[in-house]
Design an enzyme around this catalytic site. Structure first.
Site, PDB file in Angstrom:
ATOM      1  N   GLU A   1       0.089  -1.066   5.757  1.00 25.13           N
ATOM      2  CA  GLU A   1       1.155  -0.596   6.640  1.00 25.13           C
ATOM      3  C   GLU A   1       1.011   0.890   6.916  1.00 25.13           C
ATOM      4  O   GLU A   1       1.283   1.356   8.023  1.00 25.13           O
ATOM      5  CB  GLU A   1       2.519  -0.888   6.002  1.00 25.13           C
TER       6      GLU A   1
ATOM      7  N   ASP B   1      12.036  -1.204   3.777  1.00 26.97           N
ATOM      8  CA  ASP B   1      11.049  -0.122   3.817  1.00 26.97           C
ATOM      9  C   ASP B   1      11.628   1.173   4.373  1.00 26.97           C
ATOM     10  O   ASP B   1      10.894   2.028   4.848  1.00 26.97           O
ATOM     11  CB  ASP B   1       9.852  -0.599   4.670  1.00 26.97           C
TER      12      ASP B   1
ATOM     13  N   HIS C   1       5.661   9.981   0.848  1.00 32.24           N
ATOM     14  CA  HIS C   1       4.310  10.490   1.115  1.00 32.24           C
ATOM     15  C   HIS C   1       4.074  11.863   0.475  1.00 32.24           C
ATOM     16  O   HIS C   1       3.150  12.566   0.882  1.00 32.24           O
ATOM     17  CB  HIS C   1       4.019  10.603   2.620  1.00 32.24           C
TER      18      HIS C   1
ATOM     19  N   ASP D   1       7.730   4.106  -1.197  1.00 27.64           N
ATOM     20  CA  ASP D   1       7.308   3.614   0.107  1.00 27.64           C
ATOM     21  C   ASP D   1       6.012   2.838  -0.077  1.00 27.64           C
ATOM     22  O   ASP D   1       4.933   3.413   0.008  1.00 27.64           O
ATOM     23  CB  ASP D   1       7.124   4.797   1.055  1.00 27.64           C
TER      24      ASP D   1
ATOM     25  N   ASP E   1       0.823  -1.207   0.000  1.00 27.88           N
ATOM     26  CA  ASP E   1       0.000   0.000   0.000  1.00 27.88           C
ATOM     27  C   ASP E   1       0.854   1.252   0.000  1.00 27.88           C
ATOM     28  O   ASP E   1       2.007   1.249   0.418  1.00 27.88           O
ATOM     29  CB  ASP E   1      -0.962   0.015   1.188  1.00 27.88           C
TER      30      ASP E   1
END
Length: 431
Positions: A187, A210, A394, A153, A93
């Site tokens: 996550e 990650d 993000h 990510d 995700d």
């Protein structure tokens, strides 16, 4: 520097792991923190089904995607540490903090200057904003078109592990432990291991791929909690509201105005914790809700943040007796270092030894964010976090590099080989 889209012929000449990454980021897999479904969005399964097919074609065993969207696969061990079960994880995700429909671009031979992205000229990849770019002059950068995040990510981690599986499955000779692959969902919502089948995963120790940047192992993270505050009031026509209306949005704003400025994420760094106002919903004057995340590297610090928020809500409740309040605080994960060191510190030591093989200076860093590894470490599977090459997660400024992804693959491959050669005894090789 030359910027090319995914359709350019030069993409075909890139290495297999980078082509995988470019293909995976085009699948929108954003999770939804407001959804109670598992996974929180069905679209996460779109990538899961792709991975399931590719792992089966590669020849791994026990390949399956379960009903919750987790994808599992096993590569049998070979050599002295064949019985050691080493887990490798990445999450499918991406964050809901920026749009998730990705159009990737490759910027060949980065020249060190700031540049705008093709889809939005106001989104500039700038070394003054992110100094790490200065370490990548001459590299081939990968970004979105600027209208979305990129998805490193953690699709960089997904690509690395998928390529690792293919490469090792076709390697007839190298020693390795038994590898237990797992690709998790949700996550980014803090629920990445809530429905993971530990028996099916079956790992004794593990790594998540990650982490941002390069040449880093992340062995310490926040203690984390999520707080959801709901305020319910009374709405009437505003012209006749005196003594009747109870404006939930205004009351919520009063609570939020008391959050300390010096404990906001934008005011903290290093080991400083924070209270982050993540989302506000106010459908009308009678209903308002805020979602906050609380972070601190010590349990005592997290407890103080919980108690502070509870006290602010209680004082506001006393000042507005005609409103109703609901504050729900749920723990999400713990600082993982103590769990790792207490269970099997080889996962840190072997990571450094593998770096030595490549003549790398592997840096131990803090994670100022969440990771499946923290949750797994807490429940008995020590799981540090390894780098995947990405930066500015993000956000629409997010970037990775061809060389960064290739380097992450090389390192993980070396780490697996090191475990294969030295992991037969629980004590491992000498310290």
């Amino acid at each position: 520097m030359k910027t090319v889209p995914l359709t350019d012929d030069r993409i075909d000449a890139l290495s297999p792991v980078v082509r995988r990454f470019l293909r995976y980021v085009c699948v929108n897999t954003q999770s939804d923190p407001d959804s109670d479904a598992v996974p929180s969005t069905e679209r996460q399964k779109d990538l899961g089904r792709m991975l399931e097919r590719e792992l089966s074609d590669t020849g791994l065993t026990n390949v399956a995607m379960d009903r919750n969207g987790y994808v599992y696969a096993t590569l049998p061990g070979r050599g002295p540490a064949a019985a050691t079960r080493l887990g490798l994880l990445a999450h499918v995700d991406t964050s809901a903090d920026a749009p998730g429909d990705v159009t990737p671009y490759v910027h060949f031979s980065y020249d060190g200057r700031a540049f705008s992205l093709p889809g939005d000229a106001e989104v500039r990849v700038d070394p003054d904003r992110n100094p790490a770019l200065r370490d990548h002059v001459g590299d081939d950068l990968i970004t979105s078109d600027g209208t979305s995040l990129l998805g490193s990510d953690d699709k960089a981690g997904v690509a690395v592990l998928m390529q690792l599986a293919e490469d090792l499955a076709s390697d007839p000779s190298s020693a390795r432990p038994e590898l237990r692959f797992c690709f998790t969902v949700d996550e980014e919502t803090g629920r990445g291991v809530d429905h993971l089948d530990l028996e099916r995963f079956g790992a004794d120790i593990a790594y998540t791929i990650d982490g941002g940047g390069t040449d880093a192992i992340y062995v310490e993270t926040f203690n984390a909690a999520e707080a959801v505050l709901s305020v319910h009031g009374i709405t009437v026509h505003p012209g006749y509201a005196k003594g009747i209306m109870v404006n939930a949005a205004r009351i919520l704003a009063h609570v939020l105005a008391q959050l300390p400025d010096d404990e906001a994420p934008e005011a903290t760094s290093g080991r400083q914790g924070y209270i982050h106002l993540h989302r506000i919903d106010a459908s009308d004057a009678a209903h308002a809700r805020a979602r906050m995340i609380l972070r601190d590297f010590t349990r005592e610090g997290l407890l103080r943040k919980k108690e502070f928020l509870e006290a602010v809500v209680e004082s506001t409740r006393n000042a507005h007796p005609n409103a109703s309040f609901s504050l729900d605080i749920q723990d999400q994960y713990r600082n993982m270092r103590s769990y790792i060191e207490g269970n099997d510190p080889r996962v840190i030591r072997f990571a450094h030894r593998a770096a030595d093989v490549l003549d790398l200076d592997l840096e131990e860093r803090l994670i100022r964010g969440g990771t499946d590894g923290a949750r797994l470490s807490e429940i008995g599977v020590p799981t540090p976090n390894l780098f995947n090459g990405g930066h500015d997660f993000h956000s629409r400024f997010e970037w990775n590099s061809v060389q960064g992804i290739e380097h992450a693959l090389e390192y993980v491959k070396t780490l697996v080989k090191y475990w294969g050669e030295h992991g037969a005894e629980h004590g491992g090789e000498p310290a």
